[in-house]
Design an enzyme around this catalytic site. Structure first.
Site: not given
Ligand code: GTP
Ligand code: SPV
Ligand code: MN
Length: 597
Positions: A81, A213, A222, A242, A264, A266, A293, A382
């Protein structure tokens, strides 16, 4: 790879005039060679994959070990991002707040439309109708993404309920005056200097150019489910967060659902798929994954918060995923998975740092692996995969009512100060704990890694409006009839003097969740301190894990001088929002600061 089979797209078009005219307008601007309305079928997915395999967008992985799996290598300048290129365009800059980059809507549209002009020449324009949440759920919301990237279409198919059923809902709701989110995306030239992710909350629209991406390009995630949805939720009385959603079933068969907001990279995916330690497994504890998420929740008639996972798949961090850390994720991604920017073993198996001790042959850019070039897999590599493939997938993920939430957990990466776990005294205190969250930055966004920053409720990159108004919205849920979840804060990432993590984490995090459930049910003990209720090491089940006396003192301790400085820093942070910051939150911060004296 076999030759590409000709594919007949589903009958084109829609009965909804507003959708038909938007697609026609976009096509007139972007000038694609052809338009494909996506129906979400297996046949369509197979054809997309075949065409990407033919042109090298996807590389086949070892079909014996990883059937149906593909590797995509992104442009090396397009790997995460881009927060500095992400804008929230309200009519009034103050509505975006200091937490967002802002541009006036007319200027942003003009800038984006200039980029989009003619950008799809020679390309196919895909129309991707999707639903975020179970199709039949009142909590779900729909959108349409227009994109020129078949990789994005294939990922949207895994990540959302995409296709004919979503289109039917959009047409039905549209016929009744309802709205859908309009997302316009183009790969453009993948040039970082011609890349922007623009949000128009008041128009329920997104324009994204120049990146293929993840969160930049899969607009349901998002852009829609957090930035636009958080704004919608504020006006409609719900929350778009989130957060992972996990169900913890105790040996008596009772399941508590917990929602947890970590920034993110974590630990959300890991906590959502946790495997209980052996003694817990033998005793009958089970873990059910509802989401990893994003969480949409709203008060039900019973006063509790009811939550759905708006997504249908996982776009998870590969590095660090192993049979020891997250066996459920590893099992999930053995088949029918798209890998992005991982490394390869010499027999075309995907590989990343932390997986095992095999030696990679090619790095994420396809070069022969050389440690001098850095990690073999990109740190933000990912996997994209359907949620249903997860062994711990909860059938309640399809429940249109959602699941009732017993506890909300906030947490970040904090090498120092912050103990393993503590509990808020009440809702307002919990909102302050969320608002004050700090975390060290990760590779999920471009920029420096390991820098501590405030990331309130893990929403710093994702809140579609002014954080001051967002905190006020959170506070507003504390009404007389409400049966709100208890709020906790965790830190799995506390380090010792030698720089290693003190807490084993992963499956052992269930020990902390068990204590939380005990608190929710009124069974577990804690000590009151100015920062909230803390367990002692005797209040958690630590049987079977090795923790030195020093580690225990640090993980369960409370450093008064350190917290005095932290509360002062939180006060400074809240003041950055000026008079718009809710007074109740500032009073809470001031009260704790006084208690710490
Ligand atoms: P996004 O998809 O970016 O939102 O990330 P996420 O919050 O889902 O993070 P994820 O679960 O993918 O974890 C990111 C990294 O943190 C991985 O490298 C994990 O191995 C590591 N991690 C996750 N949980 C723990 C934990 O309990 N302890 C430690 N030490 N590391 C963890
Ligand atoms: C995150 O960064 O929080 C993610 C990955 O979940 S992305 O979809 O790229 O935003
Ligand atoms: Mn995320």
């Amino acid at each position: 790879m076999s030759a590409v089979r000709p594919f007949e797209p589903a009958p084109a078009g829609t009965s909804l005039p507003s959708l038909a005219s938007w697609v026609a307008d976009v096509a007139a601007l972007t000038r694609p060679d052809r338009i494909q309305w996506c129906d979400g079928s297996d046949r369509e997915y197979a054809a997309l994959i075949a065409s990407m395999a033919a042109d090298g967008t996807l590389l086949p992985l070892n079909p014996d070990t990883h059937p149906g799996c593909w590797l995509h290598r992104s442009d090396p300048r397009d790997v995460a991002r881009v927060e500095h290129l992400t804008f929230v365009c309200h009519a009034d800059a103050a509505d975006a707040g200091p937490n967002n980059h802002w541009m006036a809507p007319h200027a942003a549209h003009a800038k984006m439309d200039a980029l989009f002009a003619g950008c799809m020449e020679g390309r196919t324009l895909y129309v991707v109708p999707y639903c975020m949440g179970p199709i039949g759920s009142e909590l779900a919301r729909c959108g349409v993404e227009i994109t020129d990237s078949p990789y994005v279409v294939a990922n949207m198919r895994l990540m959302t309920r995409m296709g004919a059923d979503a289109l039917t809902r959009i047409e039905r709701e549209g016929g009744q005056g309802g709205t859908f989110v309009r997302g316009l995306h183009s790969l453009g030239e993948l040039d970082p200097d011609r890349r922007f992710i623009m949000h128009f909350p008041e128009e329920l629209a997104v324009k994204s150019y120049g990146s293929g991406y993840g969160g930049n390009a899969l607009l349901g995630k998002k852009c829609h489910a957090l930035r636009l949805a958080s704004y919608q939720a504020r006006h409609e009385g719900w929350l778009a967060e989130h957060m992972l959603i996990v169900g913890i079933e105790d040996p008596r068969g009772d399941t508590h659902y917990i929602a947890a907001a970590f920034p993110s990279a974590c630990g959300k995916t890991n906590l959502a798929m946790l495997i209980p330690p052996p003694a817990y497994r033998e005793a009958g504890w089970k873990v059910w994954t509802v989401g990893d998420d994003i969480c949409w929740m709203r008060p039900g008639e019973d006063g509790r918060l009811w939550a759905i996972n708006p997504e249908a798949g996982y776009f998870g961090v590969a590095p660090g995923t192993s049979a020891a850390s997250n066996p459920n994720a590893l099992a999930t991604i053995q088949r029918d998975t798209i890998y992005t920017n991982v490394a390869l073993i010499d027999d075309d198996q995907p590989w990343w740092e932390g997986l095992d001790d095999r030696v990679p042959a090619l790095d994420w850019q396809g070069r022969p692996y050389d440690p001098a070039n850095g990690p073999a897999a990109h740190p933000n590599a990912r996997f994209t995969v359907s949620a249903r493939q997860c062994p711990s997938w909860s059938p309640r993920a399809e429940d249109p009512r959602g699941v009732p939430i017993s506890a909300i957990v906030f947490g970040g990466r904090r090498a120092s100060l912050v103990p393993l776990v503590f509990e808020a005294r009440d809702w307002t205190h919990g909102v302050l704990i969320g608002a004050a969250m700090g975390s060290e930055t990760t590779a999920a966004a471009t920029g420096a890694v390991g820098v501590m920053r405030r990331d309130p409720m893990a929403m710093k990159p994702f809140c579609g409006y002014n954080f001051a108004d967002y905190f006020a919205h959170w506070l507003s849920f504390d009404t007389p009839g409400a049966k709100l979840p208890k709020i906790f804060h965790v830190n799995w990432f506390r380090k010792g003097d030698d720089g290693t993590f003190l807490w084993p984490g992963f499956g052992d995090n269930l020990r902390v969740l068990e204590w939380m459930i005990g608190r929710v049910d009124g069974r577990a003990n804690a000590v009151e301190t100015p920062i909230g209720y803390l367990p002692t090491d005797a209040d958690l089940n630590l049987e079977g894990i090795a923790l030195s006396g020093d580690a225990r003192a640090t993980l369960f301790g409370f450093d008064r001088a350190g917290w005095q400085a932290e509360l002062a820093s939180i006060g400074t942070y809240l003041d950055e929002y000026g008079p718009r910051m809710p007074q109740g939150l500032k009073e809470e911060q001031q009260w704790i600061a006084i208690c710490l004296k």
